[in-house]
Design a protein around this motif. Structure first.
Motif, PDB file in Angstrom:
ATOM      1  N   THR A  43     -20.872  -1.893  -3.918  1.00 53.52           N
ATOM      2  CA  THR A  43     -20.366  -0.782  -4.320  1.00 53.52           C
ATOM      3  C   THR A  43     -20.380   0.553  -4.157  1.00 53.52           C
ATOM      4  OG1 THR A  43     -21.677  -0.127  -6.627  1.00 53.52           O
ATOM      5  CG2 THR A  43     -20.466  -1.940  -6.486  1.00 53.52           C
ATOM      6  N   ASN A  44     -20.049   0.805  -2.933  1.00 53.88           N
ATOM      7  CA  ASN A  44     -20.167   2.267  -1.965  1.00 53.88           C
ATOM      8  C   ASN A  44     -18.968   2.555  -1.690  1.00 53.88           C
ATOM      9  OD1 ASN A  44     -23.155   1.775  -2.388  1.00 53.88           O
ATOM     10  ND2 ASN A  44     -22.522  -0.182  -0.266  1.00 53.88           N
ATOM     11  N   LEU A  45     -17.826   2.474  -2.501  1.00 54.16           N
ATOM     12  CA  LEU A  45     -16.592   3.123  -2.285  1.00 54.16           C
ATOM     13  C   LEU A  45     -16.426   4.707  -2.043  1.00 54.16           C
ATOM     14  CD1 LEU A  45     -13.476   2.687  -1.410  1.00 54.16           C
ATOM     15  CD2 LEU A  45     -12.715   3.201  -4.076  1.00 54.16           C
ATOM     16  N   PRO A  46     -17.388   5.266  -3.219  1.00 53.72           N
ATOM     17  CA  PRO A  46     -17.355   6.691  -3.412  1.00 53.72           C
ATOM     18  C   PRO A  46     -18.250   7.418  -2.003  1.00 53.72           C
ATOM     19  CG  PRO A  46     -17.320   5.925  -5.054  1.00 53.72           C
ATOM     20  CD  PRO A  46     -17.892   4.962  -4.539  1.00 53.72           C
ATOM     21  N   THR A  47     -19.320   6.895  -1.088  1.00 59.40           N
ATOM     22  CA  THR A  47     -19.898   7.261  -0.180  1.00 59.40           C
ATOM     23  C   THR A  47     -19.617   6.511   0.817  1.00 59.40           C
ATOM     24  OG1 THR A  47     -21.530   5.429  -0.844  1.00 59.40           O
ATOM     25  CG2 THR A  47     -21.747   7.600  -2.028  1.00 59.40           C
ATOM     26  N   GLY A  48     -17.964   6.057   0.571  1.00 57.14           N
ATOM     27  CA  GLY A  48     -17.996   5.791   2.519  1.00 57.14           C
ATOM     28  C   GLY A  48     -18.613   4.292   2.620  1.00 57.14           C
ATOM     29  N   GLY A  49     -18.661   3.134   1.511  1.00 50.08           N
ATOM     30  CA  GLY A  49     -19.197   2.185   2.613  1.00 50.08           C
ATOM     31  C   GLY A  49     -18.100   0.999   1.699  1.00 50.08           C
ATOM     32  N   LEU A 280     -11.943 -20.645 -15.114  1.00 50.63           N
ATOM     33  CA  LEU A 280     -12.567 -20.567 -13.261  1.00 50.63           C
ATOM     34  C   LEU A 280     -12.671 -19.126 -13.523  1.00 50.63           C
ATOM     35  CD1 LEU A 280     -11.859 -22.530 -10.549  1.00 50.63           C
ATOM     36  CD2 LEU A 280     -13.722 -22.505 -11.956  1.00 50.63           C
ATOM     37  N   LEU A 281     -11.558 -18.494 -13.893  1.00 49.80           N
ATOM     38  CA  LEU A 281     -11.641 -16.860 -13.624  1.00 49.80           C
ATOM     39  C   LEU A 281     -12.594 -15.939 -15.270  1.00 49.80           C
ATOM     40  CD1 LEU A 281      -8.168 -16.276 -12.723  1.00 49.80           C
ATOM     41  CD2 LEU A 281     -10.035 -16.040 -11.460  1.00 49.80           C
ATOM     42  N   GLY A 282     -12.961 -17.128 -16.522  1.00 49.12           N
ATOM     43  CA  GLY A 282     -13.644 -16.521 -17.087  1.00 49.12           C
ATOM     44  C   GLY A 282     -14.670 -16.803 -17.453  1.00 49.12           C
ATOM     45  N   HIS A 283     -14.910 -17.866 -16.470  1.00 47.42           N
ATOM     46  CA  HIS A 283     -16.268 -18.405 -16.421  1.00 47.42           C
ATOM     47  C   HIS A 283     -17.521 -17.226 -15.675  1.00 47.42           C
ATOM     48  CE1 HIS A 283     -20.397 -20.847 -15.763  1.00 47.42           C
ATOM     49  NE2 HIS A 283     -20.043 -20.619 -14.816  1.00 47.42           N
ATOM     50  N   LEU A 284     -16.399 -16.845 -13.799  1.00 52.44           N
ATOM     51  CA  LEU A 284     -16.654 -15.664 -13.511  1.00 52.44           C
ATOM     52  C   LEU A 284     -16.474 -14.690 -13.539  1.00 52.44           C
ATOM     53  CD1 LEU A 284     -15.734 -18.983 -10.632  1.00 52.44           C
ATOM     54  CD2 LEU A 284     -17.197 -17.894 -10.938  1.00 52.44           C
ATOM     55  N   THR A 285     -16.438 -14.456 -14.415  1.00 55.28           N
ATOM     56  CA  THR A 285     -15.906 -12.713 -14.320  1.00 55.28           C
ATOM     57  C   THR A 285     -17.022 -11.692 -14.056  1.00 55.28           C
ATOM     58  OG1 THR A 285     -15.012 -13.364 -16.733  1.00 55.28           O
ATOM     59  CG2 THR A 285     -15.862 -11.016 -16.332  1.00 55.28           C
ATOM     60  N   ILE A 286     -16.739 -10.811 -13.191  1.00 57.05           N
ATOM     61  CA  ILE A 286     -17.376  -9.653 -12.236  1.00 57.05           C
ATOM     62  C   ILE A 286     -17.703  -8.719 -12.878  1.00 57.05           C
ATOM     63  CG2 ILE A 286     -17.638  -8.461 -10.403  1.00 57.05           C
ATOM     64  CD1 ILE A 286     -15.819 -11.027  -8.687  1.00 57.05           C
ATOM     65  N   ASP A 287     -18.990  -8.473 -13.262  1.00 53.99           N
ATOM     66  CA  ASP A 287     -19.517  -7.024 -14.148  1.00 53.99           C
ATOM     67  C   ASP A 287     -20.079  -6.229 -12.504  1.00 53.99           C
ATOM     68  OD1 ASP A 287     -20.474  -5.230 -15.012  1.00 53.99           O
ATOM     69  OD2 ASP A 287     -22.108  -6.281 -16.135  1.00 53.99           O
ATOM     70  N   PRO A 288     -18.730  -5.204 -12.274  1.00 54.16           N
ATOM     71  CA  PRO A 288     -19.037  -4.654 -10.792  1.00 54.16           C
ATOM     72  C   PRO A 288     -20.955  -4.088 -10.908  1.00 54.16           C
ATOM     73  CG  PRO A 288     -17.230  -4.343 -11.372  1.00 54.16           C
ATOM     74  CD  PRO A 288     -17.382  -4.783 -12.104  1.00 54.16           C
ATOM     75  N   SER A 289     -21.426  -3.602 -12.227  1.00 52.55           N
ATOM     76  CA  SER A 289     -22.602  -2.984 -12.629  1.00 52.55           C
ATOM     77  C   SER A 289     -23.577  -3.742 -12.387  1.00 52.55           C
ATOM     78  CB  SER A 289     -22.430  -2.133 -14.581  1.00 52.55           C
ATOM     79  OG  SER A 289     -22.461  -3.458 -14.686  1.00 52.55           O
ATOM     80  N   THR A 290     -23.782  -4.920 -11.942  1.00 57.36           N
ATOM     81  CA  THR A 290     -24.619  -6.075 -12.216  1.00 57.36           C
ATOM     82  C   THR A 290     -24.463  -6.759 -10.972  1.00 57.36           C
ATOM     83  OG1 THR A 290     -24.582  -7.211 -14.369  1.00 57.36           O
ATOM     84  CG2 THR A 290     -25.833  -8.476 -12.887  1.00 57.36           C
ATOM     85  N   LYS A 291     -25.525  -5.216 -10.152  1.00 52.87           N
ATOM     86  CA  LYS A 291     -25.404  -5.966  -8.425  1.00 52.87           C
ATOM     87  C   LYS A 291     -25.690  -7.236  -8.258  1.00 52.87           C
ATOM     88  CE  LYS A 291     -24.537  -1.321  -7.443  1.00 52.87           C
ATOM     89  NZ  LYS A 291     -25.795   0.026  -6.462  1.00 52.87           N
ATOM     90  N   LEU A 292     -26.773  -7.694  -8.495  1.00 49.17           N
ATOM     91  CA  LEU A 292     -28.397  -8.553  -8.344  1.00 49.17           C
ATOM     92  C   LEU A 292     -27.952  -9.895  -9.256  1.00 49.17           C
ATOM     93  CD1 LEU A 292     -30.187  -7.243  -5.808  1.00 49.17           C
ATOM     94  CD2 LEU A 292     -28.215  -8.417  -5.231  1.00 49.17           C
ATOM     95  N   LEU A 293     -27.352 -11.292  -9.231  1.00 53.38           N
ATOM     96  CA  LEU A 293     -27.525 -11.960 -10.938  1.00 53.38           C
ATOM     97  C   LEU A 293     -27.538 -13.563  -9.608  1.00 53.38           C
ATOM     98  CD1 LEU A 293     -27.133 -12.323 -13.565  1.00 53.38           C
ATOM     99  CD2 LEU A 293     -24.954 -12.737 -13.222  1.00 53.38           C
ATOM    100  N   GLY A 294     -28.940 -13.396  -9.872  1.00 55.51           N
ATOM    101  CA  GLY A 294     -29.781 -14.486  -9.235  1.00 55.51           C
ATOM    102  C   GLY A 294     -29.053 -14.365  -7.986  1.00 55.51           C
ATOM    103  N   THR A 295     -29.203 -13.630  -7.439  1.00 54.75           N
ATOM    104  CA  THR A 295     -29.295 -13.164  -5.818  1.00 54.75           C
ATOM    105  C   THR A 295     -30.130 -12.252  -5.033  1.00 54.75           C
ATOM    106  OG1 THR A 295     -26.990 -11.488  -6.002  1.00 54.75           O
ATOM    107  CG2 THR A 295     -26.813 -13.590  -5.843  1.00 54.75           C
ATOM    108  N   SER A 296     -30.331 -11.439  -4.107  1.00 54.44           N
ATOM    109  CA  SER A 296     -30.994 -10.843  -3.446  1.00 54.44           C
ATOM    110  C   SER A 296     -31.231 -10.356  -1.952  1.00 54.44           C
ATOM    111  CB  SER A 296     -32.562 -11.003  -3.232  1.00 54.44           C
ATOM    112  OG  SER A 296     -33.952 -10.792  -2.896  1.00 54.44           O
TER     113      SER A 296
END
Length: 413
Positions: A43-49, A280-296
């Motif tokens: 989530t880096n749009l404000p800094t040009g990423g 699917l859209l309900g199950h895979l709802t995206i929360d941009p504030s959670t950058k890592l969920l089961g990922t690294s």
């Protein structure tokens, strides 16, 4: 003349270091999940990423003894330039890539373009026309939903850095300075839902060049890339030619990697039929504030670290040959020309060895391009330097030999 090789070598090395990939993101922790999905966000749009989120889940496919994997991808944009891509594995070659682009401002009534691509070699990814032919019967990728949504405005970044709303073109349009949209600029999200049916069949088709994807992997690698400068000129076709992604920089990257614990994404139980788009859209709802969920941003297992070390050997081999040639052997040859004893012989032997390393590195680079005509500044620079090296070696030998003969000794003044 011997110094010419070192000069060109230093130039090539600087370009190589400039184009070295920046691995992963700045955050390296991972959050566990029991939601039968995993998520990764930049989530880096404000800094040009880069600014995107990916959420995925898997369902067993009993017909093909594989898994269907569902991808929910959101890409935040503020203009019509550039593209964003997610791919499987750690190399562009052989990856299953989902590329998203389009015009969110003048094309909000149209769907974002979702181009599913791959490539065998280090060159332009190509649109996959027939999934069954590429990966075998049962494998298929379908776009279930795709739309633009206006979501708000760009917040103030507070950094005061970068180049706001303008670009400075460098080779291959790879300006490392971020383009930061002005605060208050409207932002849009490309909201895309894809289904990859029998997805693990991607790496089991004919040939061995495709990267693997498995719902049973505890450390599945993914790559991402983006370009925020390409002007498509309104030509948003699925097979549109893509300009290269941005290179890494001190503030923002043009591509990177992340790893997912796919075992957490599997929905267990007897699920009958295919899930609906709304489910699917309900199950895979995206929360941009959670950058890592089961990922690294780093491998999640020992096997993942091993894959990271051993993956993509060709660029590493190319860099090894060129580094030894231009940082060690060619400078050593320059020093030996003024050494005591048979300076000419020592100089020539070291320079010849350096030339062999250079030719070997060039051969690896040529193989990486798929033996196609060079298409980037780095490739053309390498080709020119290699050709100049061949010419220079002949001239250098003649000049050194004559100078040594006329001078009557092994030292050339």
């Amino acid at each position: 003349m011997a110094r010419l090789s070192s000069l060109f070598g230093a130039l090539l090395l600087s370009v190589s270091l400039f184009t070295k990939p920046l691995l992963g993101a700045s955050t390296t922790t991972t959050t566990t999940t029991t939601d039968n999905k995993v998520q990764y966000c930049q989530t880096n749009l404000p800094t040009g990423g880069a600014d995107f989120c990916l959420s995925l889940s898997s369902l067993p496919n009993t017909t093909t003894s594989s898994h269907d994997i569902y991808f929910h991808l959101t890409v935040t944009r503020w203009n019509a330039n550039g593209w964003t891509a997610i791919g499987t594995g750690q190399t562009m070659a052989g990856a299953l890539m989902f590329v998203v682009y389009g015009d969110p401002i003048n094309g909000t009534e149209k769907e974002p373009v979702v181009s599913v691509r791959t490539v065998e070699g280090h060159r332009q990814p190509q649109l996959i026309q027939d999934f069954g032919t590429v990966a075998g019967k049962g494998f298929d990728v379908q776009v279930l939903a795709s739309s633009w949504k206006e979501v708000g405005t760009v917040p103030a970044s507070g950094t005061g850095k970068g180049r706001k709303g303008r670009k400075v073109k460098r080779h291959d349009d790879h300006d490392e300075h971020p383009i930061i949209p002005s605060p208050g600029t409207k932002t849009y999200v490309a909201d895309v839902l894809l289904a990859c049916y029998s997805c693990s069949l991607w790496s089991s088709g004919s040939g061995s060049w495709r990267t693997s994807i498995s719902a049973t992997s505890a450390s599945q690698s993914f790559l991402w890339a983006w370009n925020d400068r390409q002007d498509f000129g309104g030509n948003f076709t699925r097979d549109a030619r893509l300009k290269m992604h941005r290179h890494h920089g001190s503030e923002t990257g043009g591509y990177g990697f992340f790893w997912a614990d796919m075992t957490r994404s599997v929905v267990l139980g007897n699920y009958l039929g295919k899930p609906t788009t709304s489910d699917l859209l309900g199950h895979l709802t995206i929360d941009p504030s959670t950058k890592l969920l089961g990922t690294s941003s780093k491998p999640l297992s020992a096997s993942g670290w091993l894959d990271k070390v051993t993956s993509n050997p060709l660029p590493k081999t190319h860099a090894f040959f060129m580094t030894i040639a231009f940082l060690i052997l060619f400078p050593l040859g320059v020093l030996l020309i003024r050494s005591p004893g048979n300076a000419f012989k020592k100089h020539w032997l070291v320079q010849a060895l350096a030339s062999l390393f250079t030719l070997a590195g060039a051969a690896v680079g040529l193989y990486m391009t798929g033996r196609h005509i060079p298409s980037t500044f780095h490739q053309w620079l390498g080709l020119v330097i290699t050709l100049l090296l061949v010419v220079q070696k002949d001239v250098d030998f003649l000049w050194t030999y004559l100078a040594g003969t006329v001078g009557g000794g092994g030292r050339v003044g």
